[in-house]
Design a protein around this motif. Structure first.
Motif, PDB file in Angstrom:
ATOM      1  N   MET A   1       0.837  -1.204   0.000  1.00 35.87           N
ATOM      2  CA  MET A   1       0.000   0.000   0.000  1.00 35.87           C
ATOM      3  C   MET A   1       0.868   1.249   0.000  1.00 35.87           C
ATOM      4  SD  MET A   1      -3.167  -0.972  -0.013  1.00 35.87           S
ATOM      5  CE  MET A   1      -4.109   0.405   0.596  1.00 35.87           C
ATOM      6  N   LEU A   2       0.437   2.228  -0.758  1.00 33.09           N
ATOM      7  CA  LEU A   2       1.138   3.507  -0.804  1.00 33.09           C
ATOM      8  C   LEU A   2       0.380   4.520   0.045  1.00 33.09           C
ATOM      9  CD1 LEU A   2       1.919   3.759  -4.640  1.00 33.09           C
ATOM     10  CD2 LEU A   2       3.411   2.886  -2.816  1.00 33.09           C
ATOM     11  N   ASN A   3       1.016   4.983   1.115  1.00 31.82           N
ATOM     12  CA  ASN A   3       0.409   6.032   1.928  1.00 31.82           C
ATOM     13  C   ASN A   3       0.458   7.340   1.145  1.00 31.82           C
ATOM     14  OD1 ASN A   3      -0.136   4.373   4.149  1.00 31.82           O
ATOM     15  ND2 ASN A   3       1.947   4.615   4.909  1.00 31.82           N
ATOM     16  N   THR A   4      -0.700   7.928   0.938  1.00 33.55           N
ATOM     17  CA  THR A   4      -0.837   9.013  -0.040  1.00 33.55           C
ATOM     18  C   THR A   4      -1.569  10.198   0.563  1.00 33.55           C
ATOM     19  OG1 THR A   4      -0.933   7.382  -1.829  1.00 33.55           O
ATOM     20  CG2 THR A   4      -1.782   9.580  -2.322  1.00 33.55           C
ATOM     21  N   ILE A   5      -1.177  11.408   0.128  1.00 33.93           N
ATOM     22  CA  ILE A   5      -1.972  12.593   0.451  1.00 33.93           C
ATOM     23  C   ILE A   5      -2.314  13.336  -0.843  1.00 33.93           C
ATOM     24  CG2 ILE A   5      -1.011  12.872   2.763  1.00 33.93           C
ATOM     25  CD1 ILE A   5       0.709  15.184   1.701  1.00 33.93           C
ATOM     26  N   ALA A  40      -0.322  20.603   4.036  1.00 34.80           N
ATOM     27  CA  ALA A  40       0.425  19.438   3.557  1.00 34.80           C
ATOM     28  C   ALA A  40       1.698  19.231   4.374  1.00 34.80           C
ATOM     29  CB  ALA A  40       0.758  19.613   2.080  1.00 34.80           C
ATOM     30  N   LYS A  41       2.368  20.326   4.738  1.00 31.91           N
ATOM     31  CA  LYS A  41       3.567  20.217   5.560  1.00 31.91           C
ATOM     32  C   LYS A  41       3.258  19.541   6.895  1.00 31.91           C
ATOM     33  CE  LYS A  41       5.876  24.323   3.643  1.00 31.91           C
ATOM     34  NZ  LYS A  41       6.293  25.723   3.926  1.00 31.91           N
ATOM     35  N   ASN A  42       2.129  19.895   7.478  1.00 26.76           N
ATOM     36  CA  ASN A  42       1.730  19.270   8.743  1.00 26.76           C
ATOM     37  C   ASN A  42       1.487  17.779   8.569  1.00 26.76           C
ATOM     38  OD1 ASN A  42       1.838  21.676  10.208  1.00 26.76           O
ATOM     39  ND2 ASN A  42      -0.300  22.195   9.782  1.00 26.76           N
ATOM     40  N   LEU A  43       0.849  17.408   7.453  1.00 30.59           N
ATOM     41  CA  LEU A  43       0.603  15.987   7.191  1.00 30.59           C
ATOM     42  C   LEU A  43       1.914  15.231   7.021  1.00 30.59           C
ATOM     43  CD1 LEU A  43      -2.428  16.134   4.714  1.00 30.59           C
ATOM     44  CD2 LEU A  43      -2.454  15.327   7.081  1.00 30.59           C
ATOM     45  N   LEU A  44       2.871  15.840   6.328  1.00 30.36           N
ATOM     46  CA  LEU A  44       4.162  15.189   6.126  1.00 30.36           C
ATOM     47  C   LEU A  44       4.937  15.066   7.432  1.00 30.36           C
ATOM     48  CD1 LEU A  44       5.374  16.824   2.776  1.00 30.36           C
ATOM     49  CD2 LEU A  44       4.582  14.491   3.114  1.00 30.36           C
ATOM     50  N   SER A  45       4.764  16.034   8.312  1.00 26.81           N
ATOM     51  CA  SER A  45       5.479  16.007   9.599  1.00 26.81           C
ATOM     52  C   SER A  45       4.970  14.905  10.513  1.00 26.81           C
ATOM     53  CB  SER A  45       5.333  17.363  10.305  1.00 26.81           C
ATOM     54  OG  SER A  45       5.929  18.393   9.556  1.00 26.81           O
ATOM     55  N   ASN A  46       3.687  14.543  10.354  1.00 24.30           N
ATOM     56  CA  ASN A  46       3.055  13.609  11.285  1.00 24.30           C
ATOM     57  C   ASN A  46       2.771  12.229  10.697  1.00 24.30           C
ATOM     58  OD1 ASN A  46       2.743  15.490  13.538  1.00 24.30           O
ATOM     59  ND2 ASN A  46       1.268  16.539  12.219  1.00 24.30           N
ATOM     60  N   ASP A  50       4.262   8.101   1.233  1.00 12.75           N
ATOM     61  CA  ASP A  50       4.993   7.609   0.069  1.00 12.75           C
ATOM     62  C   ASP A  50       4.770   8.471  -1.163  1.00 12.75           C
ATOM     63  OD1 ASP A  50       5.914   5.134   1.359  1.00 12.75           O
ATOM     64  OD2 ASP A  50       3.802   4.548   1.288  1.00 12.75           O
ATOM     65  N   LEU A  51       3.527   8.946  -1.322  1.00 12.13           N
ATOM     66  CA  LEU A  51       3.147   9.576  -2.585  1.00 12.13           C
ATOM     67  C   LEU A  51       2.278  10.803  -2.329  1.00 12.13           C
ATOM     68  CD1 LEU A  51       3.189   9.282  -5.710  1.00 12.13           C
ATOM     69  CD2 LEU A  51       1.143   7.853  -5.498  1.00 12.13           C
ATOM     70  N   ILE A  52       2.569  11.878  -3.051  1.00 12.57           N
ATOM     71  CA  ILE A  52       1.804  13.124  -2.934  1.00 12.57           C
ATOM     72  C   ILE A  52       1.220  13.477  -4.292  1.00 12.57           C
ATOM     73  CG2 ILE A  52       1.866  15.568  -2.311  1.00 12.57           C
ATOM     74  CD1 ILE A  52       4.497  14.949  -0.787  1.00 12.57           C
ATOM     75  N   PHE A  53      -0.097  13.627  -4.353  1.00 11.95           N
ATOM     76  CA  PHE A  53      -0.740  14.199  -5.536  1.00 11.95           C
ATOM     77  C   PHE A  53      -0.820  15.708  -5.279  1.00 11.95           C
ATOM     78  CE2 PHE A  53      -2.058   9.819  -5.879  1.00 11.95           C
ATOM     79  CZ  PHE A  53      -2.015   9.574  -7.249  1.00 11.95           C
ATOM     80  N   ASN A  73      11.173  14.096   3.573  1.00 10.64           N
ATOM     81  CA  ASN A  73      10.379  12.964   4.059  1.00 10.64           C
ATOM     82  C   ASN A  73      10.418  11.764   3.117  1.00 10.64           C
ATOM     83  OD1 ASN A  73       8.624  13.872   6.599  1.00 10.64           O
ATOM     84  ND2 ASN A  73       8.827  15.638   5.215  1.00 10.64           N
ATOM     85  N   LYS A  74      11.262  11.855   2.083  1.00 14.40           N
ATOM     86  CA  LYS A  74      11.417  10.762   1.110  1.00 14.40           C
ATOM     87  C   LYS A  74      10.080  10.399   0.462  1.00 14.40           C
ATOM     88  CE  LYS A  74      15.409   8.925   3.602  1.00 14.40           C
ATOM     89  NZ  LYS A  74      16.032   7.747   4.259  1.00 14.40           N
ATOM     90  N   SER A  75       9.279  11.429   0.221  1.00 14.90           N
ATOM     91  CA  SER A  75       7.991  11.251  -0.446  1.00 14.90           C
ATOM     92  C   SER A  75       8.138  11.567  -1.927  1.00 14.90           C
ATOM     93  CB  SER A  75       6.927  12.170   0.172  1.00 14.90           C
ATOM     94  OG  SER A  75       6.807  11.949   1.560  1.00 14.90           O
ATOM     95  N   HIS A  76       7.329  10.912  -2.744  1.00 18.77           N
ATOM     96  CA  HIS A  76       7.362  11.111  -4.187  1.00 18.77           C
ATOM     97  C   HIS A  76       6.154  11.936  -4.618  1.00 18.77           C
ATOM     98  CE1 HIS A  76      10.621   8.143  -4.701  1.00 18.77           C
ATOM     99  NE2 HIS A  76      10.049   7.572  -3.646  1.00 18.77           N
ATOM    100  N   VAL A  77       6.326  12.642  -5.735  1.00 19.63           N
ATOM    101  CA  VAL A  77       5.304  13.594  -6.161  1.00 19.63           C
ATOM    102  C   VAL A  77       4.758  13.245  -7.538  1.00 19.63           C
ATOM    103  CG1 VAL A  77       4.879  16.001  -6.821  1.00 19.63           C
ATOM    104  CG2 VAL A  77       6.245  15.484  -4.793  1.00 19.63           C
TER     105      VAL A  77
END
Length: 259
Positions: A1-5, A40-46, A50-53, A73-77
């Motif tokens: 599963m890819l945790n996504t925002i 979005a910064k708050n979501l990444l902090s907490n 894995d993936l950001i749309f 945060n080693k997240s991909h866009v």
């Protein structure tokens, strides 16, 4: 599963993308939805994401300003954007992926599939960071943008920027006056389009007006500086923008003659 925002200031865009992902992408877990870069910064902090749309044009901070936080945060866009394929052709090799609004289901599935494979390969961090940095640089080259998507309430209207005569501010709305005499009202402030549109062609001449120099017929200073456009519209140029406007006209004239 890819945790996504999902990060987008438009409610319709957020909800429609959420629905499309839920219905079509079983490997996506939506960990949060943000309507601004700050959220979005708050979501990444907490969360470990894995993936950001990620939308680009948003009030306050634009999507590019989230990229350093994504790297940290080693997240991909995957960008969800109003830019057309011509504008993005040069950066296709560097982007993890992008989706042009309105989002096509098949393109979304392919983007998510590619993202899953890419993340599973666990690329080295410096390669990932280099891709994101290159993407930001290339996307910031606005002269290649030829189309934008305008939310119209029921979806989006895809507009060639050469068809925009001028844009008029009305409180927190922007009214697009088009070459076919159509007008489209969008619930975004004028500044957002000032930042997106190529600045050699589109000039902010007043706090409530952006004009496309392609449609400039004449300008004069009979009653203060005033422009007359090819469709007959007359628009005032504010005093503090008059000098910059004159310079932009000179630059534009040189730009056109060099083509």
């Amino acid at each position: 599963m890819l945790n996504t925002i999902i990060v987008d200031d438009e409610e319709f865009a957020r909800s429609s993308l959420y629905f499309l992902l839920q219905e079509n992408c079983e490997n996506i877990h939506i960990s949060g939805i943000a309507k601004s870069v700050s959220e979005a910064k708050n979501l990444l902090s907490n969360n470990q994401i894995d993936l950001i749309f990620l939308d680009i044009a948003m009030p306050g901070e634009n999507g590019f300003e989230l990229i350093p936080h994504a790297q940290l945060n080693k997240s991909h866009v995957i960008f969800t954007t109003a830019y057309d394929q011509y504008a993005l052709r040069a950066i296709k090799a560097n982007a993890l992926d992008y989706l042009l609004k309105p989002i096509d289901i098949d393109e979304l599935k392919l983007a998510v599939e590619k993202a899953g494979k890419y993340i599973a390969l666990n690329k080295k961090e410096h390669n990932r960071n280099e891709n994101l940095q290159n993407l930001a640089v290339h996307l910031s080259e606005r002269n290649e943008i030829r189309k934008i998507s305008l939310p119209n309430g029921q979806g989006y209207s895809l507009i060639n920027i050469d068809d925009i005569i001028h844009i008029e501010a009305d409180s927190n709305y922007s009214i697009f006056h088009l070459a076919n005499k159509e007008t489209i009202t969008v619930s975004k402030v004028l500044k957002e389009y000032e930042e997106i549109l190529p600045d050699h062609q589109f000039v902010r001449i007043h706090k409530s007006s952006i004009v496309n120099l392609n449609y400039l017929k004449e300008y004069n200073s009979k009653n203060g500086v005033e422009v007359i456009l090819k469709n007959g519209d007359k628009i005032a140029v504010s005093r503090r923008r008059a000098s910059d406007f004159a310079e932009k006209v000179k630059s534009y004239t040189r730009f056109e003659s060099d083509k």
